[in-house]
Design a protein around this motif. Structure first.
Motif, PDB file in Angstrom:
ATOM      1  N   PHE A  43       0.781  -1.243   0.000  1.00  0.00           N
ATOM      2  CA  PHE A  43       0.000   0.000   0.000  1.00  0.00           C
ATOM      3  C   PHE A  43       0.811   1.292   0.000  1.00  0.00           C
ATOM      4  CE2 PHE A  43      -3.118  -2.919   2.152  1.00  0.00           C
ATOM      5  CZ  PHE A  43      -3.966  -3.011   1.064  1.00  0.00           C
ATOM      6  N   ALA A  44       2.133   1.260   0.129  1.00  0.00           N
ATOM      7  CA  ALA A  44       2.972   2.464   0.205  1.00  0.00           C
ATOM      8  C   ALA A  44       2.354   3.491   1.156  1.00  0.00           C
ATOM      9  CB  ALA A  44       3.176   3.062  -1.178  1.00  0.00           C
ATOM     10  N   PRO A  45       2.110   3.117   2.417  1.00  0.00           N
ATOM     11  CA  PRO A  45       1.381   3.997   3.330  1.00  0.00           C
ATOM     12  C   PRO A  45       2.115   5.273   3.707  1.00  0.00           C
ATOM     13  CG  PRO A  45       2.260   2.136   4.522  1.00  0.00           C
ATOM     14  CD  PRO A  45       2.533   1.891   3.069  1.00  0.00           C
ATOM     15  N   GLY A  46       3.424   5.327   3.546  1.00  0.00           N
ATOM     16  CA  GLY A  46       4.149   6.553   3.846  1.00  0.00           C
ATOM     17  C   GLY A  46       3.757   7.693   2.927  1.00  0.00           C
ATOM     18  N   HIS A  49       3.474  11.338  10.880  1.00  0.00           N
ATOM     19  CA  HIS A  49       4.494  12.128  11.553  1.00  0.00           C
ATOM     20  C   HIS A  49       5.755  12.095  10.692  1.00  0.00           C
ATOM     21  CE1 HIS A  49       2.024  12.209  15.177  1.00  0.00           C
ATOM     22  NE2 HIS A  49       1.867  10.899  15.033  1.00  0.00           N
ATOM     23  N   ARG A  50       6.757  12.840  11.087  1.00  0.00           N
ATOM     24  CA  ARG A  50       7.987  12.897  10.298  1.00  0.00           C
ATOM     25  C   ARG A  50       8.631  11.517  10.149  1.00  0.00           C
ATOM     26  NH1 ARG A  50      13.040  17.005  11.154  1.00  0.00           N
ATOM     27  NH2 ARG A  50      14.220  16.276   9.361  1.00  0.00           N
ATOM     28  N   TYR A  51       8.710  10.772  11.243  1.00  0.00           N
ATOM     29  CA  TYR A  51       9.407   9.483  11.216  1.00  0.00           C
ATOM     30  C   TYR A  51       8.484   8.281  11.394  1.00  0.00           C
ATOM     31  CZ  TYR A  51      13.531  12.407  11.655  1.00  0.00           C
ATOM     32  OH  TYR A  51      14.494  13.349  11.448  1.00  0.00           O
ATOM     33  N   THR A  52       7.209   8.505  11.683  1.00  0.00           N
ATOM     34  CA  THR A  52       6.281   7.389  11.906  1.00  0.00           C
ATOM     35  C   THR A  52       4.937   7.665  11.251  1.00  0.00           C
ATOM     36  OG1 THR A  52       5.467   8.298  13.989  1.00  0.00           O
ATOM     37  CG2 THR A  52       7.306   6.740  14.130  1.00  0.00           C
ATOM     38  N   SER A  59      -8.780  -6.698  13.462  1.00  0.00           N
ATOM     39  CA  SER A  59      -8.186  -5.403  13.179  1.00  0.00           C
ATOM     40  C   SER A  59      -6.830  -5.329  13.856  1.00  0.00           C
ATOM     41  CB  SER A  59      -9.086  -4.255  13.641  1.00  0.00           C
ATOM     42  OG  SER A  59      -9.135  -4.161  15.036  1.00  0.00           O
ATOM     43  N   ALA A  60      -5.976  -4.520  13.285  1.00  0.00           N
ATOM     44  CA  ALA A  60      -4.630  -4.354  13.828  1.00  0.00           C
ATOM     45  C   ALA A  60      -4.259  -2.879  13.783  1.00  0.00           C
ATOM     46  CB  ALA A  60      -3.629  -5.167  13.028  1.00  0.00           C
ATOM     47  N   TYR A  61      -3.752  -2.380  14.893  1.00  0.00           N
ATOM     48  CA  TYR A  61      -3.177  -1.042  14.945  1.00  0.00           C
ATOM     49  C   TYR A  61      -1.689  -1.187  14.679  1.00  0.00           C
ATOM     50  CZ  TYR A  61      -7.439   0.983  16.798  1.00  0.00           C
ATOM     51  OH  TYR A  61      -8.732   1.418  16.954  1.00  0.00           O
ATOM     52  N   LEU A  62      -1.190  -0.359  13.771  1.00  0.00           N
ATOM     53  CA  LEU A  62       0.175  -0.494  13.302  1.00  0.00           C
ATOM     54  C   LEU A  62       0.939   0.810  13.468  1.00  0.00           C
ATOM     55  CD1 LEU A  62      -0.734  -2.163   9.877  1.00  0.00           C
ATOM     56  CD2 LEU A  62      -0.331  -3.295  12.066  1.00  0.00           C
ATOM     57  N   ARG A  63       2.217   0.697  13.742  1.00  0.00           N
ATOM     58  CA  ARG A  63       3.107   1.854  13.773  1.00  0.00           C
ATOM     59  C   ARG A  63       4.235   1.575  12.785  1.00  0.00           C
ATOM     60  NH1 ARG A  63       4.218   2.534  19.125  1.00  0.00           N
ATOM     61  NH2 ARG A  63       2.339   3.776  19.250  1.00  0.00           N
ATOM     62  N   LEU A  64       4.321   2.441  11.777  1.00  0.00           N
ATOM     63  CA  LEU A  64       5.320   2.333  10.727  1.00  0.00           C
ATOM     64  C   LEU A  64       6.462   3.300  11.045  1.00  0.00           C
ATOM     65  CD1 LEU A  64       5.853   1.171   7.797  1.00  0.00           C
ATOM     66  CD2 LEU A  64       4.764   3.230   6.969  1.00  0.00           C
ATOM     67  N   TYR A  65       7.663   2.765  11.205  1.00  0.00           N
ATOM     68  CA  TYR A  65       8.852   3.572  11.480  1.00  0.00           C
ATOM     69  C   TYR A  65       9.595   3.764  10.159  1.00  0.00           C
ATOM     70  CZ  TYR A  65       7.886   2.208  16.306  1.00  0.00           C
ATOM     71  OH  TYR A  65       7.292   1.993  17.522  1.00  0.00           O
ATOM     72  N   HIS A  66       9.514   4.975   9.588  1.00  0.00           N
ATOM     73  CA  HIS A  66      10.102   5.228   8.273  1.00  0.00           C
ATOM     74  C   HIS A  66      11.622   5.109   8.292  1.00  0.00           C
ATOM     75  CE1 HIS A  66       6.195   6.648   6.961  1.00  0.00           C
ATOM     76  NE2 HIS A  66       6.155   7.430   8.028  1.00  0.00           N
ATOM     77  N   GLU A 123       5.422  -2.248  13.252  1.00  0.00           N
ATOM     78  CA  GLU A 123       5.063  -2.914  14.503  1.00  0.00           C
ATOM     79  C   GLU A 123       3.546  -2.975  14.643  1.00  0.00           C
ATOM     80  OE1 GLU A 123       5.677  -2.175  19.294  1.00  0.00           O
ATOM     81  OE2 GLU A 123       6.009  -0.528  17.892  1.00  0.00           O
ATOM     82  N   ALA A 124       3.019  -4.146  14.873  1.00  0.00           N
ATOM     83  CA  ALA A 124       1.611  -4.274  15.265  1.00  0.00           C
ATOM     84  C   ALA A 124       1.575  -3.981  16.761  1.00  0.00           C
ATOM     85  CB  ALA A 124       1.089  -5.670  14.976  1.00  0.00           C
TER      86      ALA A 124
END
Length: 171
Positions: free
Chosen positions: A35-38, A63-66, A86-93, A99-100
């Motif tokens: 999905f290229a979520p960034g 955010h800038r980095y997430t 459902s899953a809550y996710l944090r993407l660290y660019h 991370e789920a």
């Protein structure tokens, strides 16, 4: 025999924490390909592949980095009314990790591991959540979900009431 034992001693062992960080990296690559979520603005998106089971991706915050995300099919748990799974996710660019942080698959994490679990139990739970996420992302890719099937949903129309076809038509 001694050469075999010497060879085995040189193979590095991966700790549970190291394994978890590896899962985070693999899941980052899977989601980025999918999905290229960034590159997505905050909002709600639906991915429809014509199987009647649309996937919902909420970009909660950039955010800038997430990036904070929620991924769900928008099926409701009959007991709680919450989307399940459902899953809550944090993407660290910068670290290229995904991370789920929370998964809801019929039960909340407090019901699974308790309010004050020991650290080993927390790591084990995170490993299970992120293994689930990796398998789910693989399944979504195999089914045909991706950037090409992702459409933004108009603000105010994104309920979890099972009317995803109407939402996709309005997008």
């Amino acid at each position: 025999m001694t050469s075999l034992a010497t060879h085995a001693a040189r193979i590095p062992r991966l700790s549970r924490f190291g394994w978890l960080m590896g899962l985070y990296a693999e899941n980052h690559a899977r989601l980025a390909r999918l999905f290229a979520p960034g590159d997505l603005a905050a909002g709600t998106y639906l991915s429809s592949i014509g199987d009647g089971l649309d996937l919902r991706l909420d970009v909660i915050e950039q955010h800038r980095y997430t990036t904070e995300l929620r991924l769900t099919y928008a099926l409701q748990d009959p007991l709680t009314g919450e989307p399940d799974p459902s899953a809550y996710l944090r993407l660290y660019h910068d670290a290229r990790q995904l991370e789920a942080t929370h998964c809801y698959i019929g039960r909340r994490w407090q019901d699974v591991i308790g309010m004050y679990p020991p650290p080993a139990e927390v790591i084990g739970h995170r490993m299970r959540m992120n293994t689930f996420l990796g398998k789910w992302l693989e399944y979504l890719a195999e089914r045909g979900h991706g950037v090409a099937t992702l459409r933004p949903v108009a603000t105010g129309t994104a309920g979890y009431g099972g009317n995803e076809k109407n939402l996709a038509a309005n997008a």
